[in-house]
Design an enzyme around this catalytic site. Structure first.
Site, PDB file in Angstrom:
ATOM      1  N   SER A  54       0.835  -1.200   0.000  1.00  0.00           N
ATOM      2  CA  SER A  54       0.000   0.000   0.000  1.00  0.00           C
ATOM      3  C   SER A  54       0.866   1.246   0.000  1.00  0.00           C
ATOM      4  CB  SER A  54      -0.920   0.040   1.226  1.00  0.00           C
ATOM      5  OG  SER A  54      -1.648   1.258   1.241  1.00  0.00           O
ATOM      6  N   VAL A  59       7.424   2.386   4.022  1.00  0.00           N
ATOM      7  CA  VAL A  59       8.337   1.649   3.150  1.00  0.00           C
ATOM      8  C   VAL A  59       7.852   1.722   1.696  1.00  0.00           C
ATOM      9  CG1 VAL A  59       9.371  -0.609   2.643  1.00  0.00           C
ATOM     10  CG2 VAL A  59       9.108   0.135   5.012  1.00  0.00           C
ATOM     11  N   CYS A  60       6.556   1.587   1.493  1.00  0.00           N
ATOM     12  CA  CYS A  60       6.002   1.646   0.129  1.00  0.00           C
ATOM     13  C   CYS A  60       6.203   3.032  -0.488  1.00  0.00           C
ATOM     14  CB  CYS A  60       4.527   1.284   0.142  1.00  0.00           C
ATOM     15  SG  CYS A  60       4.199  -0.391   0.729  1.00  0.00           S
ATOM     16  N   ASP A  61       6.001   4.062   0.313  1.00  0.00           N
ATOM     17  CA  ASP A  61       6.219   5.442  -0.120  1.00  0.00           C
ATOM     18  C   ASP A  61       7.682   5.603  -0.536  1.00  0.00           C
ATOM     19  OD1 ASP A  61       5.085   8.567   0.557  1.00  0.00           O
ATOM     20  OD2 ASP A  61       7.253   8.280   0.633  1.00  0.00           O
ATOM     21  N   THR A  64       8.557   3.658  -3.776  1.00  0.00           N
ATOM     22  CA  THR A  64       8.009   4.297  -4.980  1.00  0.00           C
ATOM     23  C   THR A  64       8.838   5.515  -5.367  1.00  0.00           C
ATOM     24  OG1 THR A  64       5.825   3.478  -4.406  1.00  0.00           O
ATOM     25  CG2 THR A  64       5.921   5.298  -5.985  1.00  0.00           C
TER      26      THR A  64
END
Length: 166
Positions: A54, A59-61, A64
C-alpha cells in the site's frame, strides 16, 4: 512459491511465481483515471515493476520515490508501481507526494497482476513487496520477492538490472 512473511507471520501467496527467463505474463490493471492498462501498453520499453502492499505506508512510499528517482536517470526504462490500493487513493497519494511522473496502477478490481506474478497475499488481499524487470522483448530479467513484506527491496540490484536490460 516464494516463502514470504508479513510482520513476521507466514503468508500464502496466490498465483504463479515468475522466474528470470520467463516470458512476462500479461495483466490487466487500472490507471488512476480507471482506464485499463496491460503489459502491451508499455511494449518496446524496459519495465521496472515495483510492487507494494500500500502506498500509504512508509516503506512503500520510500520504495516508490526511490525507483522513480533512479529510473528517471535511465533511458527507455518505465517504472510501474502496482498495488491493490484503489485508483482514487493512488491518485491522491501522487498529488500529496507532489510526484507527477509516477505511474501507479491498481490491481484492486481483478487481482490480475497478483495471480499472473504470484504476489497476491491471500490472507490480506494485498500484494506482497516485489520487483520485476522486464526487457523490451517482454522477457523477465530480474525478480525479487522480498522475504519479509515490510522490508525494503534491493534497490541497487533492481536498478542495475534495469540498466542491463536496456
Amino acid at each position: 512459491m516464494a516463502n514470504v512473511t508479513f510482520k513476521g507471520n507466514p503468508i500464502t501467496l496466490i498465483g504463479s511465481e515468475v522466474k528470470v527467463g520467463d516470458k512476462a505474463p500479461d495483466f490487466n490493471v487500472l490507471a488512476n483515471d480507471l482506464s485499463a492498462v496491460t503489459l502491451a501498453d508499455t511494449a518496446g520499453k524496459v519495465r521496472l515493476i515495483s510492487v507494494v502492499p500500500s502506498l500509504d505506508t512508509g516503506v512503500c512510499d520510500a520504495q516508490t520515490r526511490r525507483f522513480n528517482e533512479e529510473a528517471a536517470k535511465v533511458d527507455n526504462v518505465e517504472v510501474l508501481t502496482i498495488s491493490a490500493d484503489l485508483p482514487f487513493a493512488q491518485k491522491r497519494w501522487c498529488a500529496a507526494a507532489g510526484l507527477e511522473s509516477v505511474k501507479t496502477l491498481s490491481d484492486h478490481r481483478d487481482f490480475s497482476f497478483a495471480e499472473a506474478y504470484g504476489v497476491g497475499i491471500k490472507e490480506l488481499r494485498l500484494l506482497t513487496r516485489s520487483v520485476f524487470v522486464i526487457d523490451s522483448n517482454d522477457t523477465v530479467t530480474y525478480v525479487e520477492y522480498v522475504s519479509e513484506a515490510t522490508d525494503h527491496p534491493n534497490y541497487d540490484a533492481a536498478i542495475e538490472a534495469a540498466k542491463a536490460a536496456n
